[in-house]
Design an enzyme around this catalytic site. Sequence first.
Site, PDB file in Angstrom:
ATOM      1  N   ASP A   1       0.574  -1.181  -0.482  1.00 16.16           N
ATOM      2  CA  ASP A   1       0.143  -0.570  -0.200  1.00 16.16           C
ATOM      3  C   ASP A   1       1.134   1.084   0.479  1.00 16.16           C
ATOM      4  OD1 ASP A   1      -1.361   2.482   0.521  1.00 16.16           O
ATOM      5  OD2 ASP A   1      -2.509   1.330   1.592  1.00 16.16           O
ATOM      6  N   HIS A   2       1.312   1.977  -1.110  1.00 15.65           N
ATOM      7  CA  HIS A   2       1.885   2.758  -1.411  1.00 15.65           C
ATOM      8  C   HIS A   2       1.717   4.233  -0.233  1.00 15.65           C
ATOM      9  CE1 HIS A   2      -0.968   4.334  -3.824  1.00 15.65           C
ATOM     10  NE2 HIS A   2      -0.457   5.709  -3.434  1.00 15.65           N
TER      11      HIS A   2
ATOM     12  N   HIS B   1      -5.786   2.353   1.769  1.00 14.00           N
ATOM     13  CA  HIS B   1      -5.458   3.095   1.849  1.00 14.00           C
ATOM     14  C   HIS B   1      -6.242   4.015   3.472  1.00 14.00           C
ATOM     15  CE1 HIS B   1      -3.437   3.097  -1.113  1.00 14.00           C
ATOM     16  NE2 HIS B   1      -3.823   3.912  -1.851  1.00 14.00           N
TER      17      HIS B   1
END
Length: 508
Positions: free
Chosen positions: A193-194, A256
């Site tokens: 999950d960036h 996110h």
Amino acid sequence: MVETSAAERGAAPPLAPCVLVIFGASGDLAARKLLPALYNLAAGGMLPERLAVIGLASRDAGVEAFRDAMGQAVREHVGSSFSPELWASLAPRLHFMAGDLRAAETYARLGQTLGEVAAEHGTGTSALFYLSTPPSLFGEIVRRLGDAGLVREEEGWRRVVIEKPFGHDLDSARALNREIAGVLAERQIYRIDHYLGKETVQNILVFRFANGIFEPVWNRRYVDHVQITVAEQLGVEHRGRYYEEAGALRDMVPNHMLQLLSLIAMEPPASFEAEAVRNEKEKVLSAVPPLTPEDVLRRAVRGQYGPGAAADATALPGYRSEPLVAADSATETFAALKLLIDNWRWADVPFYLRTGKRLAAHSTQIVIHFKRVPFSPFRLTPVDHLGPNRLVLRLQPEEGISLRFSAKVPGPSVRIGTVDMEFRYADYFGSQPTTGYETLLYDAMAGDATLFQRADNVERGWSVVAPILEVWKALPARAFPNYAAGSWGPQEADELLARDGRAWSNEP
């Protein structure tokens, strides 16, 4: 600016030699994020001295063309800090092979290429496989890697990084978890999950647990409510086909936004080891009571942007006019939720989440609203209102933290003004080029899974949004579009908080 030495910052431990294999290397993610992130790691002296990269794609580009394309991409995204000398040292480590990602023959050749590259660069047998491909290929690629014996760990390690979206709903996420668990051990799986690679996100744990002044008030006695906003000024751009299938809720909330919520709400872990942190995050998500259909109607809002205007009066098209979007699309481009956490720390404290496209500002932030103090000491003064203290953790566009509190305005009478104490990362620690993937790539190569999602974390996230997806599917939106591009979203989102006597924090 406060200068910090390498010793003061704490040098990152050196990484062991390995090969990074990027599936889908001709795609946008590799060019915009992964290769620039590797370059930035190299610039910081954080890559293994013996590292090689194999780009794997269905289209045959050739190794020189691949190196040239990646060099141009890195130059564009790194900007003025680009060093031709540094890139010249990295480029020879890049290799390329073409193949059908569904064909067994491709993986046989990949095994051979891994051996050749390892011999050329002295990388040993450790390998990180990065799946930068359409989600429909995740399970098959892992299965093919297993069939070819490429994820067996003998002398070195073998790990697989899987991009989002991890599943399309709860059932598909469970099915994908089962499929890859038939090939890989959980310790080999890195669900990325960036957002968790951003400095402010990582700093949440340090901010909470390394500062004695905040943790004592981080609970229902002092916190009135929490707002988490991920607002984008851009529309769907070229992602219309993907967005028509996903929508704002699927795209942002199960991954996110719930990851941010869990970091804000989690209990102190016993240590900062990966499993200890992920255990506490899982406890938070499991404490979110499932929404009933009636809850969904009262506590979930969806929206779709219509034509509007930017702040400079530039005309903006509606979602239904975007490329690859149906003219009568019922896909939401905005979602807002009110969630509760049913545990001792957070009982009755609402967490408001919102995310959307074509909003008034580009802003990702977490706002902690503290309870107001009693007004009684000021009842005989000109003061007629006491605002709440507010702590803001900003992730984008400028990473930092601000604390809002009240202070007396100079003068003979008692007048109160609101002031903000601001901390910006760039002011104190300097500005460094980043894509948000540097820490995540480094951690994956180091074997640190703290910032990656575990199987149960993923399924808990989908469990939270599953009732909403079901109701929205059964009751298609009839009022779309219901907010103008360039605004802060539909009126119903404001009403969601207004019913509780609250309002969104719209400062970018």
